[in-house]
Scaffold this motif. Structure first.
Motif, PDB file in Angstrom:
ATOM      1  N   MET A 244       0.863  -1.180   0.000  1.00 25.55           N
ATOM      2  CA  MET A 244       0.000   0.000   0.000  1.00 25.55           C
ATOM      3  C   MET A 244       0.904   1.236   0.000  1.00 25.55           C
ATOM      4  N   ASN A 245       0.669   2.132  -0.948  1.00 29.29           N
ATOM      5  CA  ASN A 245       1.500   3.323  -1.018  1.00 29.29           C
ATOM      6  C   ASN A 245       1.017   4.397  -0.024  1.00 29.29           C
ATOM      7  N   PHE A 246       1.757   5.464   0.061  1.00 32.26           N
ATOM      8  CA  PHE A 246       1.490   6.514   1.049  1.00 32.26           C
ATOM      9  C   PHE A 246       0.106   7.130   0.872  1.00 32.26           C
ATOM     10  N   LEU A 247      -0.279   7.431  -0.368  1.00 33.13           N
ATOM     11  CA  LEU A 247      -1.574   8.051  -0.636  1.00 33.13           C
ATOM     12  C   LEU A 247      -2.730   7.136  -0.229  1.00 33.13           C
ATOM     13  N   GLU A 248      -2.607   5.860  -0.496  1.00 34.53           N
ATOM     14  CA  GLU A 248      -3.646   4.907  -0.104  1.00 34.53           C
ATOM     15  C   GLU A 248      -3.757   4.818   1.416  1.00 34.53           C
ATOM     16  N   LYS A 249      -2.608   4.825   2.099  1.00 38.46           N
ATOM     17  CA  LYS A 249      -2.619   4.806   3.565  1.00 38.46           C
ATOM     18  C   LYS A 249      -3.294   6.045   4.118  1.00 38.46           C
ATOM     19  N   LEU A 250      -2.994   7.186   3.508  1.00 42.06           N
ATOM     20  CA  LEU A 250      -3.588   8.446   3.948  1.00 42.06           C
ATOM     21  C   LEU A 250      -5.106   8.439   3.759  1.00 42.06           C
ATOM     22  N   LYS A 251      -5.566   7.936   2.615  1.00 39.74           N
ATOM     23  CA  LYS A 251      -7.003   7.844   2.358  1.00 39.74           C
ATOM     24  C   LYS A 251      -7.675   6.894   3.341  1.00 39.74           C
TER      25      LYS A 251
ATOM     26  N   ARG B 114      -6.655   6.190   6.400  1.00 37.82           N
ATOM     27  CA  ARG B 114      -6.696   6.867   7.712  1.00 37.82           C
ATOM     28  C   ARG B 114      -7.798   7.914   7.754  1.00 37.82           C
ATOM     29  N   ALA B 115      -8.004   8.621   6.644  1.00 37.41           N
ATOM     30  CA  ALA B 115      -9.062   9.637   6.579  1.00 37.41           C
ATOM     31  C   ALA B 115     -10.439   8.983   6.719  1.00 37.41           C
ATOM     32  N   ARG B 116     -10.645   7.833   6.078  1.00 35.88           N
ATOM     33  CA  ARG B 116     -11.924   7.118   6.213  1.00 35.88           C
ATOM     34  C   ARG B 116     -12.149   6.659   7.652  1.00 35.88           C
ATOM     35  N   LEU B 117     -11.088   6.166   8.295  1.00 38.33           N
ATOM     36  CA  LEU B 117     -11.196   5.746   9.696  1.00 38.33           C
ATOM     37  C   LEU B 117     -11.522   6.936  10.604  1.00 38.33           C
ATOM     38  N   LEU B 118     -10.883   8.067  10.342  1.00 37.06           N
ATOM     39  CA  LEU B 118     -11.141   9.272  11.131  1.00 37.06           C
ATOM     40  C   LEU B 118     -12.594   9.720  10.973  1.00 37.06           C
TER      41      LEU B 118
ATOM     42  N   ALA C  62     -13.720  19.613  13.950  1.00 38.19           N
ATOM     43  CA  ALA C  62     -13.351  18.780  12.804  1.00 38.19           C
ATOM     44  C   ALA C  62     -14.169  19.136  11.567  1.00 38.19           C
ATOM     45  N   LEU C  63     -15.416  19.487  11.754  1.00 38.42           N
ATOM     46  CA  LEU C  63     -16.291  19.778  10.623  1.00 38.42           C
ATOM     47  C   LEU C  63     -16.360  21.254  10.275  1.00 38.42           C
ATOM     48  N   SER C  64     -15.729  22.084  11.095  1.00 38.42           N
ATOM     49  CA  SER C  64     -15.757  23.523  10.857  1.00 38.42           C
ATOM     50  C   SER C  64     -14.961  23.883   9.608  1.00 38.42           C
ATOM     51  N   PRO C  65     -15.498  24.786   8.807  1.00 38.14           N
ATOM     52  CA  PRO C  65     -14.747  25.217   7.623  1.00 38.14           C
ATOM     53  C   PRO C  65     -13.591  26.154   7.980  1.00 38.14           C
TER      54      PRO C  65
ATOM     55  N   TYR D 179      -1.227  22.979   9.347  1.00 33.15           N
ATOM     56  CA  TYR D 179      -1.733  21.610   9.406  1.00 33.15           C
ATOM     57  C   TYR D 179      -1.507  20.953  10.754  1.00 33.15           C
ATOM     58  N   LEU D 180      -0.724  21.592  11.625  1.00 32.17           N
ATOM     59  CA  LEU D 180      -0.431  20.991  12.922  1.00 32.17           C
ATOM     60  C   LEU D 180      -1.689  20.812  13.770  1.00 32.17           C
ATOM     61  N   ASP D 181      -2.611  21.773  13.693  1.00 35.79           N
ATOM     62  CA  ASP D 181      -3.834  21.621  14.484  1.00 35.79           C
ATOM     63  C   ASP D 181      -4.627  20.407  14.030  1.00 35.79           C
ATOM     64  N   ASP D 182      -4.670  20.169  12.719  1.00 44.21           N
ATOM     65  CA  ASP D 182      -5.390  19.005  12.205  1.00 44.21           C
ATOM     66  C   ASP D 182      -4.656  17.702  12.528  1.00 44.21           C
ATOM     67  N   LEU D 183      -3.349  17.748  12.519  1.00 44.87           N
ATOM     68  CA  LEU D 183      -2.556  16.541  12.732  1.00 44.87           C
ATOM     69  C   LEU D 183      -2.312  16.218  14.198  1.00 44.87           C
ATOM     70  N   ILE D 184      -2.413  17.219  15.066  1.00 47.88           N
ATOM     71  CA  ILE D 184      -2.122  17.005  16.486  1.00 47.88           C
ATOM     72  C   ILE D 184      -3.357  17.215  17.357  1.00 47.88           C
ATOM     73  N   LEU D 185      -3.989  18.377  17.257  1.00 48.11           N
ATOM     74  CA  LEU D 185      -5.112  18.692  18.147  1.00 48.11           C
ATOM     75  C   LEU D 185      -6.300  17.754  17.953  1.00 48.11           C
ATOM     76  N   LEU D 186      -6.657  17.506  16.723  1.00 47.18           N
ATOM     77  CA  LEU D 186      -7.820  16.659  16.450  1.00 47.18           C
ATOM     78  C   LEU D 186      -7.625  15.224  16.956  1.00 47.18           C
TER      79      LEU D 186
END
Length: 127
Positions: free
Chosen positions: A1-8, A10-14, A45-48, A61-68
Motif C-alpha cells: 500500500m503506497n502513502f496516498l492509499e494509507k492516507l485515504k 486513515r481519513a476514512r477511519l477518522l 473537525a467539521l468547521s470550515p 496543518y499541525l492543528d489538524d494533525l495534532i489537536l484533532l
C-alpha cells in the motif's frame, strides 16, 4: 500500500470515528464532560475555519494533525467501552447527519476564539 492509499484509509477511519463520537455524544450513558469534549472535537473537525489557517506553511496543518487526534483520543478514554462499541456499529450502519445549524455555530465559535486570542495578545503587549 503506497502513502496516498494509507492516507485515504486513515481519513476514512477518522471520518467513521467522528461519526461514532457524534453518536456517543447523543447517548445518555456518555458522561457530561465527555459530551462537551466530543461536541468541541466534532464541531472543530467539521468547521470550515481552523484555529490555525491551513494556508500557513507547516503550522497550518499541525492543528489538524495534532489537536484533532488528541481530542479524539481523550474523548475515547472518557466514554464507556460498551457505549463506544455500540456507537461504532451504529456509525457503520447509519449515514452521518450533522445538524445544519451547528455549522454556523462552529464558525462563530472559531471566530470568537480568534478574537479573544488576538485581544489577549494585544492586552499582554500593552501591559
Amino acid at each position: 500500500m503506497n502513502f496516498l492509499e494509507k492516507l485515504k484509509s486513515r481519513a476514512r477511519l477518522l471520518k467513521a470515528e467522528l461519526h461514532a463520537l457524534w453518536l456517543a455524544h447523543r447517548d445518555p450513558r456518555t458522561p457530561a464532560a465527555a459530551r462537551w469534549l466530543i461536541l468541541c472535537v466534532v464541531v472543530y473537525a467539521l468547521s470550515p475555519i481552523d484555529l490555525i489557517p491551513d494556508v500557513i506553511p507547516v503550522i497550518g496543518y499541525l492543528d489538524d494533525l495534532i489537536l484533532l487526534p488528541l481530542g479524539i483520543a481523550l474523548a475515547l478514554r472518557m466514554i464507556p467501552p460498551e457505549v463506544m462499541a455500540e456507537c461504532r456499529e451504529r456509525a457503520r450502519l447509519e449515514p452521518f447527519q450533522f445538524p445544519e445549524k451547528w455549522k454556523t455555530t462552529a464558525v462563530i465559535v472559531v471566530i470568537l476564539i480568534w478574537a479573544l486570542t488576538i485581544a489577549g495578545i494585544i492586552w499582554s503587549v500593552r501591559h
